[in-house]
Design a protein around this motif. Sequence first.
Motif, PDB file in Angstrom:
ATOM      1  N   ILE A  91     -44.333  -3.272  10.240  1.00 44.52           N
ATOM      2  CA  ILE A  91     -45.449  -2.370   9.827  1.00 44.52           C
ATOM      3  C   ILE A  91     -45.094  -0.787   9.256  1.00 44.52           C
ATOM      4  O   ILE A  91     -45.997  -0.204   8.957  1.00 44.52           O
ATOM      5  CB  ILE A  91     -46.217  -2.217  11.216  1.00 44.52           C
ATOM      6  N   SER A  92     -44.037  -0.556   8.952  1.00 47.61           N
ATOM      7  CA  SER A  92     -43.702   0.933   8.463  1.00 47.61           C
ATOM      8  C   SER A  92     -42.564   0.933   7.625  1.00 47.61           C
ATOM      9  O   SER A  92     -41.787   0.147   7.599  1.00 47.61           O
ATOM     10  CB  SER A  92     -42.997   1.654   9.662  1.00 47.61           C
ATOM     11  N   SER A  93     -43.082   1.555   6.325  1.00 46.04           N
ATOM     12  CA  SER A  93     -42.063   1.761   5.202  1.00 46.04           C
ATOM     13  C   SER A  93     -41.279   2.863   5.466  1.00 46.04           C
ATOM     14  O   SER A  93     -40.282   3.249   4.590  1.00 46.04           O
ATOM     15  CB  SER A  93     -42.907   1.988   4.060  1.00 46.04           C
ATOM     16  N   TYR A  94     -41.398   3.713   6.622  1.00 47.34           N
ATOM     17  CA  TYR A  94     -40.513   4.744   6.935  1.00 47.34           C
ATOM     18  C   TYR A  94     -39.480   4.483   7.984  1.00 47.34           C
ATOM     19  O   TYR A  94     -38.739   5.416   8.299  1.00 47.34           O
ATOM     20  CB  TYR A  94     -41.588   5.742   7.507  1.00 47.34           C
ATOM     21  N   SER A  95     -39.316   3.095   8.310  1.00 48.77           N
ATOM     22  CA  SER A  95     -38.252   2.716   9.406  1.00 48.77           C
ATOM     23  C   SER A  95     -37.220   1.892   8.699  1.00 48.77           C
ATOM     24  O   SER A  95     -37.706   1.131   7.794  1.00 48.77           O
ATOM     25  CB  SER A  95     -38.941   2.045  10.417  1.00 48.77           C
ATOM     26  N   ARG A  96     -36.116   1.868   9.207  1.00 47.18           N
ATOM     27  CA  ARG A  96     -35.297   0.993   8.494  1.00 47.18           C
ATOM     28  C   ARG A  96     -34.280   0.343   9.937  1.00 47.18           C
ATOM     29  O   ARG A  96     -33.939   1.146  10.920  1.00 47.18           O
ATOM     30  CB  ARG A  96     -34.084   2.085   7.725  1.00 47.18           C
ATOM     31  N   VAL A  97     -34.193  -1.033   9.586  1.00 42.77           N
ATOM     32  CA  VAL A  97     -33.386  -1.602  10.767  1.00 42.77           C
ATOM     33  C   VAL A  97     -31.916  -1.741  10.268  1.00 42.77           C
ATOM     34  O   VAL A  97     -31.657  -2.160   9.256  1.00 42.77           O
ATOM     35  CB  VAL A  97     -34.151  -3.107  10.909  1.00 42.77           C
ATOM     36  N   ILE A  98     -30.976  -1.473  11.295  1.00 37.12           N
ATOM     37  CA  ILE A  98     -29.546  -1.564  10.946  1.00 37.12           C
ATOM     38  C   ILE A  98     -29.047  -2.590  11.970  1.00 37.12           C
ATOM     39  O   ILE A  98     -29.321  -2.566  13.193  1.00 37.12           O
ATOM     40  CB  ILE A  98     -28.753  -0.268  11.087  1.00 37.12           C
ATOM     41  N   SER A  99     -28.169  -3.610  11.466  1.00 38.54           N
ATOM     42  CA  SER A  99     -27.828  -4.514  12.390  1.00 38.54           C
ATOM     43  C   SER A  99     -26.472  -4.108  13.210  1.00 38.54           C
ATOM     44  O   SER A  99     -25.541  -3.904  12.539  1.00 38.54           O
ATOM     45  CB  SER A  99     -27.375  -5.978  11.572  1.00 38.54           C
ATOM     46  N   GLY A 100     -26.597  -3.896  14.637  1.00 38.83           N
ATOM     47  CA  GLY A 100     -25.232  -3.526  15.330  1.00 38.83           C
ATOM     48  C   GLY A 100     -24.648  -2.452  14.804  1.00 38.83           C
ATOM     49  O   GLY A 100     -25.234  -1.520  14.508  1.00 38.83           O
ATOM     50  N   SER A 101     -23.361  -2.492  14.611  1.00 32.68           N
ATOM     51  CA  SER A 101     -22.441  -1.407  14.422  1.00 32.68           C
ATOM     52  C   SER A 101     -22.107  -1.378  12.910  1.00 32.68           C
ATOM     53  O   SER A 101     -21.236  -0.642  12.663  1.00 32.68           O
ATOM     54  CB  SER A 101     -21.163  -1.300  15.386  1.00 32.68           C
ATOM     55  N   GLN A 102     -22.740  -2.061  12.138  1.00 33.14           N
ATOM     56  CA  GLN A 102     -22.339  -2.398  10.602  1.00 33.14           C
ATOM     57  C   GLN A 102     -23.030  -1.005   9.898  1.00 33.14           C
ATOM     58  O   GLN A 102     -23.750  -1.375   8.985  1.00 33.14           O
ATOM     59  CB  GLN A 102     -22.752  -3.713  10.087  1.00 33.14           C
ATOM     60  N   VAL A 103     -22.556   0.046  10.138  1.00 28.30           N
ATOM     61  CA  VAL A 103     -22.942   1.265   9.470  1.00 28.30           C
ATOM     62  C   VAL A 103     -21.838   2.200   9.183  1.00 28.30           C
ATOM     63  O   VAL A 103     -21.088   2.389  10.441  1.00 28.30           O
ATOM     64  CB  VAL A 103     -23.932   1.923   9.889  1.00 28.30           C
ATOM     65  N   THR A 104     -21.628   2.653   7.966  1.00 29.37           N
ATOM     66  CA  THR A 104     -20.416   3.770   7.877  1.00 29.37           C
ATOM     67  C   THR A 104     -20.828   5.068   7.896  1.00 29.37           C
ATOM     68  O   THR A 104     -22.324   5.165   8.130  1.00 29.37           O
ATOM     69  CB  THR A 104     -19.778   3.593   6.645  1.00 29.37           C
ATOM     70  N   GLY A 105     -20.142   6.256   8.118  1.00 29.10           N
ATOM     71  CA  GLY A 105     -20.511   7.450   8.052  1.00 29.10           C
ATOM     72  C   GLY A 105     -21.191   7.701   6.705  1.00 29.10           C
ATOM     73  O   GLY A 105     -22.003   8.662   6.764  1.00 29.10           O
ATOM     74  N   ALA A 106     -20.638   7.192   5.679  1.00 25.09           N
ATOM     75  CA  ALA A 106     -21.432   7.512   4.381  1.00 25.09           C
ATOM     76  C   ALA A 106     -22.663   6.935   4.362  1.00 25.09           C
ATOM     77  O   ALA A 106     -23.507   7.585   3.664  1.00 25.09           O
ATOM     78  CB  ALA A 106     -20.410   6.901   3.202  1.00 25.09           C
ATOM     79  N   GLN A 107     -22.986   5.641   4.999  1.00 23.51           N
ATOM     80  CA  GLN A 107     -24.038   5.098   4.781  1.00 23.51           C
ATOM     81  C   GLN A 107     -25.216   5.935   5.740  1.00 23.51           C
ATOM     82  O   GLN A 107     -26.444   6.219   5.165  1.00 23.51           O
ATOM     83  CB  GLN A 107     -24.054   3.580   5.219  1.00 23.51           C
ATOM     84  N   LEU A 108     -24.872   6.381   6.855  1.00 24.72           N
ATOM     85  CA  LEU A 108     -25.677   6.794   7.991  1.00 24.72           C
ATOM     86  C   LEU A 108     -25.872   8.517   7.748  1.00 24.72           C
ATOM     87  O   LEU A 108     -27.216   8.877   7.739  1.00 24.72           O
ATOM     88  CB  LEU A 108     -25.019   6.737   9.262  1.00 24.72           C
ATOM     89  N   PHE A 109     -24.889   9.327   7.261  1.00 19.14           N
ATOM     90  CA  PHE A 109     -24.911  10.666   7.089  1.00 19.14           C
ATOM     91  C   PHE A 109     -24.788  11.199   5.711  1.00 19.14           C
ATOM     92  O   PHE A 109     -25.909  11.563   5.014  1.00 19.14           O
ATOM     93  CB  PHE A 109     -23.976  11.224   7.967  1.00 19.14           C
ATOM     94  N   TYR A 110     -23.752  10.973   5.091  1.00 15.42           N
ATOM     95  CA  TYR A 110     -23.874  11.690   3.638  1.00 15.42           C
ATOM     96  C   TYR A 110     -22.692  10.879   2.989  1.00 15.42           C
ATOM     97  O   TYR A 110     -21.338  10.768   3.402  1.00 15.42           O
ATOM     98  CB  TYR A 110     -23.455  13.117   3.623  1.00 15.42           C
ATOM     99  N   ASN A 111     -22.863  10.574   1.627  1.00 18.19           N
ATOM    100  CA  ASN A 111     -21.686   9.929   0.822  1.00 18.19           C
ATOM    101  C   ASN A 111     -21.018  10.977   0.055  1.00 18.19           C
ATOM    102  O   ASN A 111     -21.926  11.579  -0.736  1.00 18.19           O
ATOM    103  CB  ASN A 111     -22.382   8.974   0.111  1.00 18.19           C
ATOM    104  N   LEU A 112     -19.618  11.218   0.274  1.00 14.82           N
ATOM    105  CA  LEU A 112     -19.027  12.268  -0.412  1.00 14.82           C
ATOM    106  C   LEU A 112     -18.695  11.995  -1.695  1.00 14.82           C
ATOM    107  O   LEU A 112     -18.625  12.963  -2.744  1.00 14.82           O
ATOM    108  CB  LEU A 112     -17.740  12.741   0.415  1.00 14.82           C
ATOM    109  N   ASN A 113     -18.609  10.592  -1.935  1.00 13.12           N
ATOM    110  CA  ASN A 113     -18.487  10.365  -3.354  1.00 13.12           C
ATOM    111  C   ASN A 113     -19.690  10.398  -4.375  1.00 13.12           C
ATOM    112  O   ASN A 113     -19.357  10.958  -5.581  1.00 13.12           O
ATOM    113  CB  ASN A 113     -17.732   8.923  -3.551  1.00 13.12           C
ATOM    114  N   THR A 114     -20.821   9.743  -4.017  1.00 11.85           N
ATOM    115  CA  THR A 114     -21.932   9.821  -4.733  1.00 11.85           C
ATOM    116  C   THR A 114     -22.827  11.115  -4.443  1.00 11.85           C
ATOM    117  O   THR A 114     -23.845  11.206  -5.065  1.00 11.85           O
ATOM    118  CB  THR A 114     -22.855   8.805  -4.425  1.00 11.85           C
TER     119      THR A 114
END
Length: 464
Positions: free
Chosen positions: A231-254
């Motif tokens: 129901i919302s385009s402003y929410s994002r579902v992440i499965s379990g612990s499969q997320v990195t610091g770059a994905q969640l916070f800030y990507n230093l390379n890009t």
Amino acid sequence: MDLWEKNLKENFGSAVVDKSKAIKNEIRGLPRYVSEYLLGFFCEGEINKENLKEANDYIHEHRIDAREKEVFKHKLVRNGSLKLIDKFKVKINLNKSKNKTKLMEIPSLGINDAEVDDEILERNDRLMIDGLWGMGELIYRENDKEISLVKFKPFQLSEIDLEELVEVRRNFTSEEWLNIMISTVGLNYENYSRREKIILLSRLIPMVENNIFMMEFGRPGTGKTYAYENISSYSRVISGSQVTGAQLFYNLNTKQDGLLVQYDVLLFDEIDKIQKTGMHEDVLNKLYQYLASGKFDRGGVERVSECSIMMVGNLPTGEFREELLLARLLHPTNLNAAFLDRLAGVVPGWELKSLRNPEKSYTKHHGFAADYFSEIIHKLRRKNYNYITNRVSLKEATIRDSDAINKMLSGLIKLIYPNGEIFDNELEELIETAISFRQFVIDQNYAINKDSIFDKKISYEILD
């Protein structure tokens, strides 16, 4: 239609849909809010065989299967233009070494450096925030081998009038409004008691409140992620612990901001599985920082965000007891007193029944179209109900307790009484709900960490 359904349709017109037909005829491969937008466009008035076929033919013609992207690229090069349904997103590039300032992503074609007309960006600034689903017309210029978006029709509402909803809310009783909200999510309100309806809506608190951290645990199949996915385009579902610091916070390379900056709320699914693996230390430490202050830094880059976090998981197998539940379901690194105290509340999903029979579980009534509701709950984040929450005096509550309870209370008011008109007995119902969510965290913290400051019971008084 029930009387409240007719009333809802009369007041909100095309923003209201027959949710049972919308769910039954959901267009696969598209988010619910996009599917309902297209069904509303093609099936205005009534969903029937003819206009459903028209909608599906339209989507089949312009939606790319992942295996066919090279075929569509060839069509674009050969014909010079192509109409395409996708979620388009634009990044602004300030790197002087590259001559392009606007880089557009076209996911289904695997392209991330297309051009876009300025006029399109001026009318659709969400392209530069979290992206927009829509119909785009692309052209290919043979001379410079460039692809450009020259026309764009969004499949999501960009503007709605929140005050209209606030004003019309007084035409419904609280029970009718609860039914409207549950139907909008897609569930059959006839299966739930009033208490269960409020628990269901409590799942949406992080969608309407900034910087709140909540959890829910329940049996499989109770719909814990259903609303966040549909129901919302402003929410994002992440499965379990499969997320990195770059994905969640800030990507230093890009140099790209992470998910915490891009969305209103992130839902971590299957959080019980992290009990075995734990989150990466880099992610966990910065998450602690963010949950305490609403800001984080990575590689010297600091960001402030209003994104809320919801974590959901399944109950342990076998006999279920509430005592030490979090100790059984969370990784040891998440059981220290400081982390648990940052948790505003736990929604008791264990009180809800599993959705087993689709014919009985899903709504048979009308509700708000998903794209309309998505914008409503986004705008409700800016609503302030301090004049109501300030009437509540909490006893035995720390500053963090008070902040958590007031946010959860505010969220419930936004969802059930968005006009702010609430009787004392109704206010008591929501206060007691919010306190119970927080008290569960306090009791778990005391049972796990044995700190006497958590050996307490919060009570309240409503002030004149």
